[in-house]
Motif scaffolding. Structure first.
Motif, short mmCIF file in Angstrom:
data_model
loop_
_atom_site.label_atom_id
_atom_site.label_comp_id
_atom_site.label_asym_id
_atom_site.label_seq_id
_atom_site.Cartn_x
_atom_site.Cartn_y
_atom_site.Cartn_z
N THR A 5 96.04 57.37 -1.07
CA THR A 5 95.08 58.33 -0.53
C THR A 5 95.16 58.39 0.98
O THR A 5 96.02 59.04 1.54
CB THR A 5 93.67 57.96 -0.99
OG1 THR A 5 93.36 56.62 -0.58
CG2 THR A 5 93.55 58.06 -2.49
N HIS A 6 94.27 57.64 1.65
CA HIS A 6 94.12 57.79 3.08
C HIS A 6 95.37 57.43 3.85
O HIS A 6 95.69 58.05 4.85
CB HIS A 6 92.96 56.91 3.55
CG HIS A 6 92.70 57.01 5.01
ND1 HIS A 6 92.35 58.19 5.62
CD2 HIS A 6 92.75 56.06 5.98
CE1 HIS A 6 92.18 57.97 6.91
NE2 HIS A 6 92.41 56.70 7.15
N ARG A 9 98.19 60.28 4.78
CA ARG A 9 97.62 61.49 5.35
C ARG A 9 98.67 62.52 5.76
O ARG A 9 98.54 63.70 5.49
CB ARG A 9 96.76 61.13 6.57
CG ARG A 9 95.45 60.52 6.18
CD ARG A 9 94.59 60.30 7.38
NE ARG A 9 93.28 59.87 6.98
CZ ARG A 9 92.29 59.65 7.79
NH1 ARG A 9 92.44 59.82 9.07
NH2 ARG A 9 91.12 59.26 7.34
N GLU A 39 91.51 65.88 1.53
CA GLU A 39 92.19 64.59 1.45
C GLU A 39 91.34 63.58 0.68
O GLU A 39 90.12 63.55 0.81
CB GLU A 39 92.43 64.09 2.87
CG GLU A 39 93.24 62.83 2.96
CD GLU A 39 93.45 62.42 4.40
OE1 GLU A 39 93.72 61.24 4.62
OE2 GLU A 39 93.33 63.28 5.27
N GLU A 40 91.98 62.74 -0.11
CA GLU A 40 91.26 61.79 -0.94
C GLU A 40 90.82 60.56 -0.15
O GLU A 40 91.52 60.08 0.73
CB GLU A 40 92.13 61.35 -2.12
CG GLU A 40 92.46 62.49 -3.08
CD GLU A 40 93.33 62.03 -4.24
OE1 GLU A 40 93.55 60.81 -4.36
OE2 GLU A 40 93.78 62.89 -5.01
N LEU A 41 89.65 60.07 -0.49
CA LEU A 41 89.10 58.88 0.14
C LEU A 41 88.35 58.08 -0.93
O LEU A 41 87.53 58.64 -1.65
CB LEU A 41 88.12 59.30 1.26
CG LEU A 41 87.84 58.29 2.37
CD1 LEU A 41 89.09 58.08 3.22
CD2 LEU A 41 86.71 58.81 3.25
N PHE A 73 81.36 61.95 4.87
CA PHE A 73 82.75 62.08 4.43
C PHE A 73 82.99 63.35 3.63
O PHE A 73 84.01 64.02 3.81
CB PHE A 73 83.16 60.87 3.61
CG PHE A 73 83.25 59.60 4.39
CD1 PHE A 73 84.13 59.47 5.45
CD2 PHE A 73 82.44 58.52 4.08
CE1 PHE A 73 84.21 58.29 6.18
CE2 PHE A 73 82.50 57.33 4.79
CZ PHE A 73 83.39 57.23 5.85
N GLU A 74 82.07 63.68 2.74
CA GLU A 74 82.27 64.82 1.84
C GLU A 74 81.78 66.12 2.45
O GLU A 74 82.54 67.08 2.58
CB GLU A 74 81.56 64.54 0.52
CG GLU A 74 81.89 65.52 -0.59
CD GLU A 74 81.35 65.05 -1.92
OE1 GLU A 74 82.10 65.13 -2.92
OE2 GLU A 74 80.19 64.60 -1.97
N TYR A 79 86.29 65.42 2.97
CA TYR A 79 87.12 64.55 2.14
C TYR A 79 86.75 64.71 0.66
O TYR A 79 85.60 64.99 0.32
CB TYR A 79 86.94 63.08 2.53
CG TYR A 79 87.61 62.71 3.84
CD1 TYR A 79 88.96 62.42 3.88
CD2 TYR A 79 86.88 62.65 5.02
CE1 TYR A 79 89.59 62.08 5.08
CE2 TYR A 79 87.48 62.31 6.21
CZ TYR A 79 88.83 62.03 6.24
OH TYR A 79 89.45 61.70 7.43
#
Length: 291
Positions: A5-6, A9, A39-41, A73-74, A79
């Motif tokens: 995920t992170h 990037r 992007e996934e977190l 974050f969301e 994210y």
């Protein structure tokens, strides 16, 4: 997982750009289904009210720190977050450094020992300590000094600041893996005292018949924050910028009030994570608390 995920990037951003180009050419609408950069977190929580836990009825993550994490974050940074529960407090930072998640959202206090392994966002919540005891507090324990010569069976959460403080004070105690375990020890008579943050004990055990939460007290300056990998400096900066806006606007307090926090639990103005990582706790307490 962190590695997927992170930490990926640059590749993720390139793939997203390519996908947008193909979509624009393919259907002409140029649409993007994801919010923000998509992007996934991955975020870890620990089952301790009122900070972060899984609601039994809905099965969804909730709590004060989760509300903040979702907002920043969301909602603000865009994210695509996944929240996972880690049932063992001692595994939160090792899981972070092993790449199982990108962020720990569990109200973790900033300490010099933890700063050696993880980076922390700016201070969020001020904690005080309390004891869970038999109703009526028959042994009259109100702080760690009272425990030193009491000869009681005392438990604390493994790896928590309360355990570390009692070690420093020479207080014999055992540790448990979860807050629920500590409560069950006192409720079942296997321990006389369970030491934890006052907010947690009030939220999780304040209404249990036969038990009592003592008045809170301050042993050292204890401040909770989100934890990150040290190399994720950009992510920390992104988070801190949004956190500062939430704090300044009063929206942060609105988010955590639902879970029992008030202005009294807001961190002292001007206090930084760096100070908490590097400076003497007694000196910080004298500067920021003991006026």
């Amino acid at each position: 997982m962190k590695q997927k995920t992170h930490s990926a990037r640059a590749m993720g951003a390139l793939s997203a750009t390519a996908l947008l180009a193909l979509t624009a050419c393919g259907n002409g609408d140029g649409g993007n289904e994801g919010d923000g950069d998509g992007e996934e977190l991955t975020i870890a929580l620990f089952g301790e009210e009122p900070y972060s836990w899984i609601d039994e009825e809905s099965g969804e993550p909730t709590g004060a720190t989760i509300a903040v994490a979702e907002e920043i974050f969301e909602n603000r940074l865009g994210y695509d977050i996944t929240i996972e529960e880690e049932p063992d407090w001692d595994n939160l930072i090792p899981g972070l450094t092993a790449g199982h998640w990108d962020v720990v959202s569990a109200g973790m206090s900033i300490t010099g020992e933890r700063c050696a392994e993880a980076a922390f966002g700016d201070p969020e919540l001020l904690y005080t300590t309390a004891f869970l005891v038999e109703e009526g507090n028959p042994h009259g324990v109100e702080d760690f000094e009272d425990l030193q010569e009491a000869g009681l069976d005392v438990v604390a959460l493994s790896g928590a600041v309360e355990s570390g403080w009692m070690e420093e004070e020479g207080i014999d105690h055992d540790t448990v893996g979860s807050a629920d375990d500590g409560i069950e020890f006192v409720e079942g008579g296997r321990a006389d005292v369970f030491a934890l943050t006052a907010a947690s004990l009030e939220a999780m055990a304040g209404d249990i018949d036969g038990l009592e939460v003592t008045d809170s007290f301050e042993h050292e300056l204890s401040i909770g924050a989100h934890a990150f990998l040290p190399e994720d400096e950009d992510l920390v900066e992104e988070f801190n910028a949004e956190l500062a806006e939430l704090m300044e606007s009063g929206e942060y307090l609105e988010l955590v009030e639902e879970f029992g926090f008030s202005e009294d639990e807001m961190p002292p103005s001007g206090l930084t994570a760096q100070e908490l990582c590097e400076e003497d706790p007694d000196e910080l307490a004298e500067e920021y608390i003991e006026d």
